[in-house]
Design a protein around this motif. Structure first.
Motif, short mmCIF file in Angstrom:
data_model
loop_
_atom_site.label_atom_id
_atom_site.label_comp_id
_atom_site.label_asym_id
_atom_site.label_seq_id
_atom_site.Cartn_x
_atom_site.Cartn_y
_atom_site.Cartn_z
N TYR A 80 -40.99 12.12 17.61
CA TYR A 80 -39.66 11.76 17.14
C TYR A 80 -38.66 11.52 18.27
N ILE A 81 -38.86 12.21 19.39
CA ILE A 81 -37.90 12.06 20.49
C ILE A 81 -38.43 11.17 21.62
N ALA A 82 -39.72 10.88 21.60
CA ALA A 82 -40.34 10.09 22.67
C ALA A 82 -39.69 8.72 22.90
N PRO A 83 -39.17 8.03 21.86
CA PRO A 83 -38.60 6.70 22.10
C PRO A 83 -37.35 6.70 22.97
N LYS A 102 -49.22 10.95 25.41
CA LYS A 102 -49.73 10.13 24.31
C LYS A 102 -48.60 9.40 23.59
N GLN A 103 -47.54 10.11 23.26
CA GLN A 103 -46.43 9.50 22.52
C GLN A 103 -45.61 8.57 23.40
N ALA A 104 -45.48 8.88 24.68
CA ALA A 104 -44.77 7.99 25.60
C ALA A 104 -45.52 6.68 25.76
N ALA A 105 -46.84 6.74 25.78
CA ALA A 105 -47.65 5.52 25.88
C ALA A 105 -47.41 4.61 24.68
N LYS A 106 -47.30 5.20 23.49
CA LYS A 106 -47.03 4.41 22.29
C LYS A 106 -45.69 3.69 22.37
#
Length: 225
Positions: A80-83, A102-106
C-alpha cells in the motif's frame, strides 16, 4: 484553526540541529493543518507509522512531501505504501526487506530503507540485535535485491531519565554503523544515515553522530487520537 505554535516549535528544534542533520517531523495522529503549518516553513520530511493514516495524508497534502514510514511495518501493508513512500526507516527482518524489494519492483521504484537496531532495554521495542544485524548482512541475500537500497541504521534509545545510559546506547549504535559501513558499504555513499534521537533525547543523539532526528511531540504537541 491551529491552537498550537507549530511554527515556533519547529524553528526551536531546527535551531538546535547542526548542518548535515535532518529533521523527520513525526506527524502521526496530528491533523493536516499542523503538517501544513510546518510545510509552510519549509519542512518537507514527515514520519508516519500507520498505513491508512499515511495514505489519507499522502492523498490530501502536497505531493513533494517526503514520507518516512517510521513504525513497525507488517509485510502485508508494504504494497500500500510502496508506490510513494520515500523511506522505510524500521526494517527489522530479512522477510520484510524481501517484501519491500518485491513491491518496489512492481512499482518500478527503488525504495530507501534503514535497518532497525534493538539496543534499548525495553522488550516492547522491535529491531535487530547487534548479532542479528551482523548475521543478516553476512548471509548476503540482501545483495540480490535491486529495488531496495539500505541507506543506514536507525534505533530508539531506552525511554529513561538516565542520560548517560541513553548516550551509551547511541554510541553503541554509532559503533555498529561504522562496523557495517566498513565491512559492507565502504564504497556506497548512500549508506550514510544514522537515524536516532527523538523529542526527549535528540540533542544527545546529535552529539553522538545522528544524521536524522525524529521529533514529534516537541513540534506538534500532544497527539490527537
Amino acid at each position: 484553526m491551529i491552537d498550537y505554535d507549530v511554527k515556533g516549535k519547529l524553528h526551536g528544534v531546527l535551531s538546535h540541529l547542526p548542518q548535515g542533520v535532518r529533521l523527520v517531523a513525526i506527524s502521526k495522529y496530528h491533523p493536516n493543518e499542523y503538517i501544513e503549518a510546518a510545510y509552510e516553513e519549509g519542512q518537507r520530511i514527515f514520519g508516519e507509522s500507520h498505513e491508512q493514516e499515511l495514505r489519507l495524508k499522502h492523498e490530501t497534502l502536497p505531493q513533494d512531501i517526503q514520507w518516512h514510514f517510521i513504525g513497525h511495518l507488517q509485510t502485508n501493508k508494504v504494497k500500500y505504501i510502496a508506490p510513494y513512500v520515500t523511506m522505510i526507516e524500521a526494517v527489522d527482518s530479512l522477510k520484510l526487506l524481501k517484501e519491500i524489494d518485491k513491491q518496489a519492483a512492481k512499482c518500478n521504484r527503488v525504495i530507501d530503507v534503514l535497518l532497525e537496531l534493538h539496543i534499548a532495554e525495553e522488550e516492547t521495542k522491535y529491531g535487530l540485535t547487534p548479532d542479528a544485524l551482523r548475521q543478516l548482512l553476512a548471509d548476503g541475500e540482501w545483495r540480490e535485491f535491486s529495488h531496495v537500497r539500505i541507506c543506514g541504521l536507525m534505533m530508539m534509545a531506552s525511554f529513561v531519565d538516565d542520560m548517560e545510559q541513553i548516550r551509551s546506547e547511541f554510541r553503541l549504535a554509532r559503533s555498529l554503523f561504522d562496523e557495517v559501513k566498513t565491512q559492507y558499504f565502504a564504497d556506497k555513499d548512500y549508506f550514510c544515515e544514522r537515524s536516532w534521537g527523538m523529542s526527549h533525547d535528540y540533542p544527545i543523539a546529535v552529539e553522538e553522530g545522528s544524521t536524522m532526528v525524529r521529533v514529534g511531540t516537541t513540534i506538534f504537541g500532544p497527539r490527537v487520537y
